[in-house]
Design an enzyme around this catalytic site. Structure first.
Site, PDB file in Angstrom:
ATOM      1  N   LYS A 237     -57.187 -16.472 -62.162  1.00 24.11           N
ATOM      2  CA  LYS A 237     -56.299 -16.102 -63.257  1.00 24.11           C
ATOM      3  C   LYS A 237     -55.659 -17.345 -63.869  1.00 24.11           C
ATOM      4  CE  LYS A 237     -54.797 -11.638 -61.315  1.00 24.11           C
ATOM      5  NZ  LYS A 237     -55.223 -10.759 -62.407  1.00 24.11           N
TER       6      LYS A 237
ATOM      7  N   ARG B 270     -60.341  -2.267 -57.256  1.00 23.32           N
ATOM      8  CA  ARG B 270     -61.296  -1.160 -57.097  1.00 23.32           C
ATOM      9  C   ARG B 270     -62.178  -1.360 -55.876  1.00 23.32           C
ATOM     10  NH1 ARG B 270     -63.375  -2.452 -62.986  1.00 23.32           N
ATOM     11  NH2 ARG B 270     -61.203  -3.124 -62.994  1.00 23.32           N
TER      12      ARG B 270
END
EC number: 3.4.11.1
Length: 482
Positions: A263, A337
């Site tokens: 990120k 996920r």
């Protein structure tokens, strides 16, 4: 903070301050029960109209309570639930550092808002100073709510107190930094809860070797880059074991760097909040234990840290999930996920009535819904409607988003059964569609709380959402099922 209800202002009381909520359309009649000296001249001199959030200190003109103020509702008949938080903040900001015990006359407030107003007071009173050298001087402990008619019966007050406890606990967990709150720490918190409520909770903790034995290689693909080992924690609330349980699954990525798909540095500190789904599950379990609702619930926490290292998963790696489906990991920053899919497979052993996962899953959901509404995804219309109703009742609202087969082809991979991202469009939807492939054996809903689990800026911190929604949902099921 403890609440007590009264039909009239108590003659014998230790409260130190009184707030009277007033309707701009019925200003005089709202004040008839109080002997306020020079009321007419005060209203004329100050031009007080009881506009929304307008205050008027009475400066000793009410003999029964020298510290008293009026607080305007505007037109009470037109008051919206969204404004209750502002009223609560006004009262708490004025009172919490000065008085241990206050009273609020809520007779002018529409009865249907009494529960939400009490809940808003608890939320406004929250403060986090765990790592501050100088602590907050919060002294407010007791609030008397006065109204001749109220919806706040004993059960409602118990629910307020329970939600307050659970939501504050979830906020505390969310606000703790990643060097304190790591996967093992979340497991320790679950065990501590079980020790606090040994008659209600059974906790199981899976370590990484046990996960490997179960074939949870999607989960392990996330945790392998960190020196902090991952954990899957289940907390079984055993009040009604003969029922099929409601299972709550929380994403608990205690710090998310993005892994090899790193990120940007700006704002990365807020990635400590990526475990707020897990925090909300722990908070809901605590609230359940406080309220002792007669319902069978299992909380499951997928706790991992997503870090880059020489051992970390690479973009393009393929792993096999516990379900047997293979996943091509195109982006290691789509890690939530991956920890959830194996956990959603694992919890099938509880034979759930319904499963709700809660996750700070996608920035795309924040783009779509902002910081106001959580995203709700479910192929089950009845379950979705129940969650929407609970969201309105608790003012912890959701907005239903699609999770339909039309989007599934975006997750196709030429090398595996499924890719972990679906391209640049509809990111919140494709993330939900990914999870849906692992939930087809039970009724399921997904809450994407990436926009609602924490706030940035001057009010920075965890919100504890969706604990109020989840507790209302569970309370409604108890009421419906008897």
């Amino acid at each position: 903070m403890k609440f007590t209800t009264y039909t009239t202002f108590p003659e014998q009381t230790s409260n130190e301050s009184l707030w009277i909520l007033v309707d701009s359309e019925q200003l005089q009649s709202n004040l008839n029960t109080y002997q306020i000296n020079n009321l007419e001249s005060i209203l004329t001199a100050t031009q007080f109209k009881a506009n929304f959030n307008e205050t008027l200190p009475l400066f000793g003109q009410l003999s029964t309570q020298p510290h008293s103020q009026l607080l305007g509702l505007g037109k009470a008949a037109e008051l919206q639930a969204a404004k209750l938080a502002k009223l609560a903040q006004t009262i708490i900001k004025s009172a919490q550092n000065k008085f241990k015990h206050i009273a609020i006359d809520i007779a002018a407030l529409p009865v249907e808002y009494h529960y939400l107003f009490a809940l808003s007071l608890t939320q406004a009173a929250y403060g986090y100073d765990e790592f501050k050298s100088t602590k907050n001087e919060f002294v407010l402990q007791q609030v008397d709510l006065i109204s001749s008619q109220t919806s706040l019966d004993e059960n409602q007050l118990a629910l307020v107190h329970a939600v307050q406890s659970g939501q504050s606990y979830a906020r505390d967990l969310g606000n703790r930094p990643g060097n304190i709150c790591f996967p093992e720490y979340l497991a320790e918190q679950a065990l501590a809860l079980a020790a606090e409520f040994p008659d209600l909770l059974k906790v199981t903790v899976l370590n990484e070797q046990q996960m490997a034995d179960l074939g949870m290689y999607a989960f392990l693909a996330v945790s392998k880059g960190s020196e902090r080992p991952g954990r899957i924690v289940t907390l079984e609330y055993q009040a009604q074991l003969e029922q099929a349980p409601v299972v709550l699954v929380g994403k608990g990525v205690t710090f998310d760097t993005g892994g090899i798909s790193l990120k940007p540095g700006l704002g990365m500190d807020e990635m400590k909040f990526d475990m707020c789904g897990a925090a909300s599950v722990l908070g809901t379990i605590r609230a359940l234990c406080e309220a002792r609702l007669p319902i069978h619930v299992v909380g499951a926490i997928a706790a991992a840290e997503n870090m880059p290292s020489g051992k970390a998963t690479r973009p393009g790696d393929i792993v096999t999930t516990m379900s047997g489906q293979t996943v091509e990991i195109l982006n290691t920053d789509a890690e939530g996920r991956l920890v959830l899919c194996d956990t959603l497979t694992y919890i099938k052993r509880f034979n759930p009535a319904v499963v709700i996962d809660i996750a700070t899953l996608t920035g795309a959901c924040v783009v779509a819904l902002g910081k106001v509404l959580s995203g709700l995804f479910s192929p089950d219309d009845t379950l979705a409607a129940e969650l929407q109703q609970a969201g309105e009742q608790s003012f912890d609202r959701v907005w239903r988003m699609p999770v339909i087969d039309d989007y599934q082809e975006l997750l196709d991979s030429p090398f595996a059964d499924i890719a972990n991202i679906g391209g640049p469009h509809g990111g919140a939807i494709t993330a939900a569609c990914f999870l849906e492939r692992f939930t087809r054996d039970y009724r399921w809903a997904h809450l994407d709380v990436a926009g609602t689990a924490w706030l940035s800026g001057s009010a920075k911190g965890a919100t504890g959402r969706p604990v109020p929604l989840l507790m209302q949902f569970l309370a409604n099921r108890v009421s419906t099922n008897g």
